[in-house]
Write an enzyme that holds these catalytic residues in place. Structure first.
Site, PDB file in Angstrom:
ATOM      1  N   VAL A 157      -9.619  -6.142  -0.661  1.00 16.53           N
ATOM      2  CA  VAL A 157      -8.736  -6.616  -1.754  1.00 16.53           C
ATOM      3  C   VAL A 157      -8.208  -7.886  -1.204  1.00 16.53           C
ATOM      4  O   VAL A 157      -7.925  -8.841  -1.987  1.00 16.53           O
ATOM      5  CB  VAL A 157      -7.605  -5.507  -1.969  1.00 16.53           C
ATOM      6  CG1 VAL A 157      -6.578  -5.956  -3.036  1.00 16.53           C
ATOM      7  CG2 VAL A 157      -8.414  -4.399  -2.635  1.00 16.53           C
ATOM      8  N   GLY A 158      -7.584  -8.079   0.043  1.00 17.54           N
ATOM      9  CA  GLY A 158      -7.044  -9.170   0.561  1.00 17.54           C
ATOM     10  C   GLY A 158      -7.860 -10.234   0.297  1.00 17.54           C
ATOM     11  O   GLY A 158      -7.603 -11.441   0.211  1.00 17.54           O
ATOM     12  N   PRO A 165       0.714  -1.168  -0.014  1.00 18.86           N
ATOM     13  CA  PRO A 165       0.073  -0.153  -0.129  1.00 18.86           C
ATOM     14  C   PRO A 165       0.923   1.173   0.075  1.00 18.86           C
ATOM     15  O   PRO A 165       2.294   1.273   0.128  1.00 18.86           O
ATOM     16  CB  PRO A 165      -0.842  -0.104   1.365  1.00 18.86           C
ATOM     17  CG  PRO A 165       0.203  -0.769   2.102  1.00 18.86           C
ATOM     18  CD  PRO A 165       1.179  -1.827   1.341  1.00 18.86           C
ATOM     19  N   ARG A 205      -0.324   9.580  14.172  1.00 20.01           N
ATOM     20  CA  ARG A 205       0.900   9.337  13.215  1.00 20.01           C
ATOM     21  C   ARG A 205       0.441   9.239  11.802  1.00 20.01           C
ATOM     22  O   ARG A 205      -0.558   8.467  11.579  1.00 20.01           O
ATOM     23  CB  ARG A 205       1.447   7.997  13.842  1.00 20.01           C
ATOM     24  CG  ARG A 205       2.942   7.752  13.345  1.00 20.01           C
ATOM     25  CD  ARG A 205       3.611   6.803  14.174  1.00 20.01           C
ATOM     26  NE  ARG A 205       2.846   5.174  13.986  1.00 20.01           N
ATOM     27  CZ  ARG A 205       3.363   4.498  13.432  1.00 20.01           C
ATOM     28  NH1 ARG A 205       4.347   4.293  12.847  1.00 20.01           N
ATOM     29  NH2 ARG A 205       2.702   3.234  13.566  1.00 20.01           N
ATOM     30  N   SER A 239       5.217  -0.609  16.798  1.00 18.70           N
ATOM     31  CA  SER A 239       6.075  -1.234  15.717  1.00 18.70           C
ATOM     32  C   SER A 239       7.478  -1.356  15.698  1.00 18.70           C
ATOM     33  O   SER A 239       8.213  -0.291  15.894  1.00 18.70           O
ATOM     34  CB  SER A 239       5.541  -0.786  14.091  1.00 18.70           C
ATOM     35  OG  SER A 239       4.261  -0.484  13.951  1.00 18.70           O
ATOM     36  N   LYS A 260       4.566  -5.162  -6.453  1.00 21.64           N
ATOM     37  CA  LYS A 260       3.943  -3.945  -6.914  1.00 21.64           C
ATOM     38  C   LYS A 260       3.571  -2.986  -5.895  1.00 21.64           C
ATOM     39  O   LYS A 260       2.756  -3.225  -5.047  1.00 21.64           O
ATOM     40  CB  LYS A 260       2.673  -4.768  -7.580  1.00 21.64           C
ATOM     41  CG  LYS A 260       1.867  -3.794  -8.389  1.00 21.64           C
ATOM     42  CD  LYS A 260       0.433  -3.742  -8.281  1.00 21.64           C
ATOM     43  CE  LYS A 260      -0.188  -3.003  -7.134  1.00 21.64           C
ATOM     44  NZ  LYS A 260      -0.201  -1.366  -7.285  1.00 21.64           N
ATOM     45  N   GLU A 306     -12.642   1.625   9.818  1.00 20.59           N
ATOM     46  CA  GLU A 306     -11.161   2.493   9.838  1.00 20.59           C
ATOM     47  C   GLU A 306     -11.579   3.634   9.505  1.00 20.59           C
ATOM     48  O   GLU A 306     -12.027   3.877   7.998  1.00 20.59           O
ATOM     49  CB  GLU A 306     -10.203   1.569   9.089  1.00 20.59           C
ATOM     50  CG  GLU A 306      -8.980   1.202   9.493  1.00 20.59           C
ATOM     51  CD  GLU A 306      -8.064   0.651   8.271  1.00 20.59           C
ATOM     52  OE1 GLU A 306      -8.826   0.317   7.359  1.00 20.59           O
ATOM     53  OE2 GLU A 306      -6.920   0.407   8.635  1.00 20.59           O
ATOM     54  N   GLY A 315      -2.652  -4.339   2.741  1.00 18.39           N
ATOM     55  CA  GLY A 315      -3.542  -3.447   2.224  1.00 18.39           C
ATOM     56  C   GLY A 315      -4.990  -3.767   2.782  1.00 18.39           C
ATOM     57  O   GLY A 315      -5.090  -4.253   3.741  1.00 18.39           O
ATOM     58  N   CYS A 372      -2.358   1.337   9.593  1.00 20.84           N
ATOM     59  CA  CYS A 372      -3.266   0.157   9.995  1.00 20.84           C
ATOM     60  C   CYS A 372      -3.579  -0.130  11.420  1.00 20.84           C
ATOM     61  O   CYS A 372      -4.302  -0.630  11.911  1.00 20.84           O
ATOM     62  CB  CYS A 372      -2.866  -1.007   9.204  1.00 20.84           C
ATOM     63  SG  CYS A 372      -1.322  -1.307   9.528  1.00 20.84           S
ATOM     64  N   GLU A 416      -1.530  -8.957   5.192  1.00 19.97           N
ATOM     65  CA  GLU A 416      -1.676  -7.862   6.375  1.00 19.97           C
ATOM     66  C   GLU A 416      -2.700  -6.923   6.113  1.00 19.97           C
ATOM     67  O   GLU A 416      -2.540  -6.012   5.352  1.00 19.97           O
ATOM     68  CB  GLU A 416      -0.298  -7.009   6.573  1.00 19.97           C
ATOM     69  CG  GLU A 416       1.023  -7.995   6.981  1.00 19.97           C
ATOM     70  CD  GLU A 416       1.047  -8.315   8.276  1.00 19.97           C
ATOM     71  OE1 GLU A 416       0.107  -7.779   9.312  1.00 19.97           O
ATOM     72  OE2 GLU A 416       1.777  -9.236   8.720  1.00 19.97           O
TER      73      GLU A 416
HETATM   74  P1  NAP Z   1      -5.694  -1.153  -1.033  1.00 19.57           P
HETATM   75  O1  NAP Z   1      -6.589  -0.604  -1.920  1.00 19.57           O
HETATM   76  O2  NAP Z   1      -6.216  -2.889  -0.598  1.00 19.57           O
HETATM   77  O3  NAP Z   1      -4.338  -1.324  -1.963  1.00 19.57           O
HETATM   78  C1  NAP Z   1      -3.151  -1.910  -1.546  1.00 19.57           C
HETATM   79  C2  NAP Z   1      -2.466  -2.233  -2.814  1.00 19.57           C
HETATM   80  O4  NAP Z   1      -3.504  -3.454  -3.554  1.00 19.57           O
HETATM   81  C3  NAP Z   1      -2.254  -1.275  -3.697  1.00 19.57           C
HETATM   82  O5  NAP Z   1      -0.835  -1.874  -4.312  1.00 19.57           O
HETATM   83  C4  NAP Z   1      -3.242  -1.445  -4.777  1.00 19.57           C
HETATM   84  O6  NAP Z   1      -2.854  -1.045  -6.179  1.00 19.57           O
HETATM   85  C5  NAP Z   1      -3.318  -3.199  -4.834  1.00 19.57           C
HETATM   86  N1  NAP Z   1      -4.790  -3.584  -5.317  1.00 19.57           N
HETATM   87  C6  NAP Z   1      -5.980  -2.838  -5.245  1.00 19.57           C
HETATM   88  N2  NAP Z   1      -6.659  -3.578  -5.881  1.00 19.57           N
HETATM   89  C7  NAP Z   1      -6.196  -4.669  -6.197  1.00 19.57           C
HETATM   90  C8  NAP Z   1      -6.649  -5.883  -6.879  1.00 19.57           C
HETATM   91  N3  NAP Z   1      -8.110  -6.256  -7.336  1.00 19.57           N
HETATM   92  N4  NAP Z   1      -5.694  -6.982  -7.190  1.00 19.57           N
HETATM   93  C9  NAP Z   1      -4.356  -6.810  -6.862  1.00 19.57           C
HETATM   94  N5  NAP Z   1      -3.850  -5.499  -6.205  1.00 19.57           N
HETATM   95  C10 NAP Z   1      -4.649  -4.742  -5.987  1.00 19.57           C
HETATM   96  O7  NAP Z   1      -5.336  -0.649   0.307  1.00 19.57           O
HETATM   97  P2  NAP Z   1      -4.746   0.866   0.386  1.00 19.57           P
HETATM   98  O8  NAP Z   1      -6.128   1.828   0.550  1.00 19.57           O
HETATM   99  O9  NAP Z   1      -3.681   1.322  -0.600  1.00 19.57           O
HETATM  100  O10 NAP Z   1      -4.203   0.798   1.877  1.00 19.57           O
HETATM  101  C11 NAP Z   1      -4.745   1.228   3.041  1.00 19.57           C
HETATM  102  C12 NAP Z   1      -5.260  -0.267   3.731  1.00 19.57           C
HETATM  103  O11 NAP Z   1      -4.100  -1.264   3.943  1.00 19.57           O
HETATM  104  C13 NAP Z   1      -5.893  -0.013   5.035  1.00 19.57           C
HETATM  105  O12 NAP Z   1      -7.120  -0.659   5.009  1.00 19.57           O
HETATM  106  C14 NAP Z   1      -4.872  -0.333   5.834  1.00 19.57           C
HETATM  107  O13 NAP Z   1      -5.326  -0.705   7.201  1.00 19.57           O
HETATM  108  C15 NAP Z   1      -4.126  -1.355   5.110  1.00 19.57           C
HETATM  109  N6  NAP Z   1      -2.675  -1.666   5.868  1.00 19.57           N
HETATM  110  C16 NAP Z   1      -2.587  -2.696   6.581  1.00 19.57           C
HETATM  111  C17 NAP Z   1      -1.274  -2.810   6.870  1.00 19.57           C
HETATM  112  C18 NAP Z   1      -1.126  -3.920   7.751  1.00 19.57           C
HETATM  113  O14 NAP Z   1       0.260  -4.314   8.036  1.00 19.57           O
HETATM  114  N7  NAP Z   1      -1.945  -4.705   8.153  1.00 19.57           N
HETATM  115  C19 NAP Z   1      -0.321  -1.784   6.745  1.00 19.57           C
HETATM  116  C20 NAP Z   1      -0.526  -0.826   5.862  1.00 19.57           C
HETATM  117  C21 NAP Z   1      -1.860  -0.765   5.586  1.00 19.57           C
HETATM  118  P3  NAP Z   1      -3.186   0.212  -6.724  1.00 19.57           P
HETATM  119  O15 NAP Z   1      -2.492   1.300  -5.474  1.00 19.57           O
HETATM  120  O16 NAP Z   1      -2.259   0.261  -7.838  1.00 19.57           O
HETATM  121  O17 NAP Z   1      -4.402   0.652  -6.732  1.00 19.57           O
END
Ligand code: NAP
Length: 524
Positions: free
Chosen positions: A273-274, A191, A319, A482, A216, A422, A269, A325, A291
């Site tokens: 998506v996960g 992300p 922060r 962390s 990616k 969130e 992310g 997350c 994650e």
């Molecule tokens: P996101 O929309 O899920 O995107 C994360 C990554 O997935 C990006 O590289 C995105 O690409 C890619 N992606 C999106 N749709 C996809 C698909 N259908 N297939 C494959 N890849 C895909 O999340 P975000 O908005 O960037 O990040 C915020 C989220 O991440 C929050 O929910 C946060 O809590 C979570 N997070 C969790 C942790 C942890 O360690 N648990 C750490 C940090 C963040 P593009 O950017 O190119 O769209």
């Protein structure tokens, strides 16, 4: 000239040509070049993907823009890659795998150590790139470089500690061994909120274990990833071991899922998506670690040290402008300390300084984009409509763009959107509770289970509540938890697997059981 020197010279020349070709026809080009040339080492700036050690464009020449969220400035464009380039990257990673996995662990560790040294040497530049594309304050960005590099140092050391096992055999003529071997080619999707650390937390253990990898990064923050990859090449990590593609997330993800050569997917992310990736990985039965999102409770008990609780909640909430997350999402405050805590907390929050992360003294950058801002506004409006009181902030900042005022809401309740989802922004809702039992029930009343926080001076209560919380991580009297040496990860719908620490490398290893039979029981 060595390979590295040739590459660096051609990249340096290429950089100017690429920047000129892409940026000069666009409005404000001089300013864009100006921003980029602020780096001490301009060689860190790359605007192409990395496949098999070569900086590459998309096969059809398509690009996507990278903008500074604090100013809206177009920083550069990067290739909009898809399935074709991902297949090339998978092929490069597969080709590099046999030689890389056969190197000794000590050898892989030495190269990782060099990468660690280079990341730290260039921490100011990496921090600046991160602030430019992500918006977090420069000091925080440089802090992330140190944190992210920490994973590389840790796994440089852990590479040598991947020990197998010998199990006492129940049969006199047989011996039982357990080998640990690299899983193979890894696909990593990360992300935008931690443009470096979420990458090194995956790449370092994968490489230490002997895997090769395709990363990616998020489309909003590819430049930090590319700069880190440049330093990996400079450290001597061979071409094809680390590859970077960016662009069409769905196509790239699908290509990774469909490939039988990719043996493992590691994703950080959103939970939505996960879940899609988990379903996709089923097609080829890949190993997967996730994650995902959180909904962190922070419980302030009557017996908390007020100063420690305010400081810890402030750090754990604001922060990265609330965009992590593990950020506190719900502040549960016991009746007896509620008024005192609310007063001191609001005072501390009102002193946070909002602005462009490159300016001195700024502690709160912009939100990443308009969608993030709209989500925050929606959560605040929903809470206020259901009876919450705005104690400070509560609206867009006068700086405009995606800046939002650091906000505290009083009288929040569990029927509000902000309690369920969130918020991913600088808003802290205060929820009043009476008993320890009620606090645990409120805290666990969510499908998420990533991080949680407790403030109390009572050691027994601290342990008791930590054990009762359904969360992968618990901070007691601490808002910043962390570190590369501790296992990071969630329960429930916050994820699968752990990253960092001695446990993180297991995600990249297969256990192989070897049985040796026909052993003679007596010496010949
Ligand atoms: P996101 O929309 O899920 O995107 C994360 C990554 O997935 C990006 O590289 C995105 O690409 C890619 N992606 C999106 N749709 C996809 C698909 N259908 N297939 C494959 N890849 C895909 O999340 P975000 O908005 O960037 O990040 C915020 C989220 O991440 C929050 O929910 C946060 O809590 C979570 N997070 C969790 C942790 C942890 O360690 N648990 C750490 C940090 C963040 P593009 O950017 O190119 O769209």
């Amino acid at each position: 000239m060595t390979y590295t020197k040739i590459r660096r010279v051609s990249d340096a020349l290429g950089l100017v040509a690429i920047a000129a070709a892409r940026l000069l026809p666009l409005p404000g080009a001089a300013r864009q070049m100006g921003t980029l040339t602020q780096l001490k080492d301009i060689g860190l700036f790359h605007s192409q993907g990395l496949i098999g050690g070569r900086w590459s464009d998309a096969h059809d020449g398509r690009t996507l823009s990278v903008n500074n969220p604090a100013t809206g400035e177009l920083l550069t464009t990067v290739p909009f890659m898809g399935g074709v380039e991902t297949q090339h990257a998978i092929a490069a990673a597969s080709e590099a795998f046999p030689a890389w996995s056969r190197r000794t662990a000590a050898d892989r560790g030495k190269l990782l150590r060099k990468w660690f040294d280079l990341l730290l040497t260039h921490k100011d530049d990496l921090g600046r790139i991160m602030t430019l594309e992500q918006g977090k304050p420069l000091a925080e960005a440089i802090g992330e470089v140190t944190y992210g590099a920490g994973f590389v140092e840790l796994y440089a050391e852990e590479a040598k500690r991947v020990c197998g096992d010998i199990i006492p055999s129940p049969y006199p003529e047989k011996r039982i061994f357990v080998l640990k071997q690299p899983v193979g080619v890894v696909g990593a999707i990360t992300p935008w909120n931690f443009p470096l650390a979420m990458i090194t937390r995956k790449v370092a253990p994968a490489l230490a274990a002997g895997c090769t990898i395709i990363v990616k990064p998020a489309e909003l923050t590819p430049l930090t990833a590319l700069a880190a990859a440049e330093l990996a090449l400079q450290a001597g990590i061979p071409p094809g071991v680390l590859n970077i593609v960016m662009g069409d997330a769905v196509e790239i993800g699908a290509a990774m899922m469909a490939s039988t050569e990719v043996r493992k997917i590691t994703f950080t992310g959103s939970t939505g998506v996960g879940k899609k990736l988990m379903a996709g990985a089923a097609g080829t039965v890949k190993k997967i670690s996730l994650e995902l999102g959180g909904n962190a409770p922070c419980i302030i008990f009557d017996d908390a040290n007020l100063e420690v609780a305010v400081k810890g909640t402030l750090a754990g909430k604001y922060r990265n402008t609330g965009q992590t997350c593990v950020c506190i999402n719900r502040v549960l405050v016991q009746d007896g300390i509620y008024e005192k805590f609310a007063h001191a907390f609001v005072k501390a929050v009102s002193q946070l300084q909002v602005g462009n992360g490159l300016e001195n003294g700024v502690t709160q950058g912009p939100l990443i984009n308009e969608a993030a801002l709209l989500k925050v506004e929606n959560h605040v409006q929903d809470a206020v409509s259901k009876g919450a009181k705005v104690l400070t902030g509560g609206k867009r900042h006068s700086l405009g763009r995606t800046f939002y005022e650091p906000t505290v809401l009083g009288h929040a309740t569990d029927d509000m959107l902000i309690f369920r989802e969130e918020v991913f922004g600088p808003v802290a809702p205060l929820v009043r509770f009476k008993t320890e039992e009620e606090a645990i029930k409120l805290a666990n009343d969510t499908e998420f289970g990533l991080s949680s926080y407790i403030f109390t001076e009572n050691i027994a209560r601290g342990w008791r509540v930590a054990e009762a919380l359904e969360y992968g991580m618990v901070g007691i009297n601490e808002g910043l938890i962390s570190t590369e040496v501790a296992p990071f990860g969630g329960m429930k719908q916050s994820g699968l697997g752990r990253e960092g620490s001695k446990y993180g490398i297991d995600e990249y290893l297969e256990l192989k059981y070897v049985c040796l039979g026909n052993m003679k029981q007596t010496l010949p």
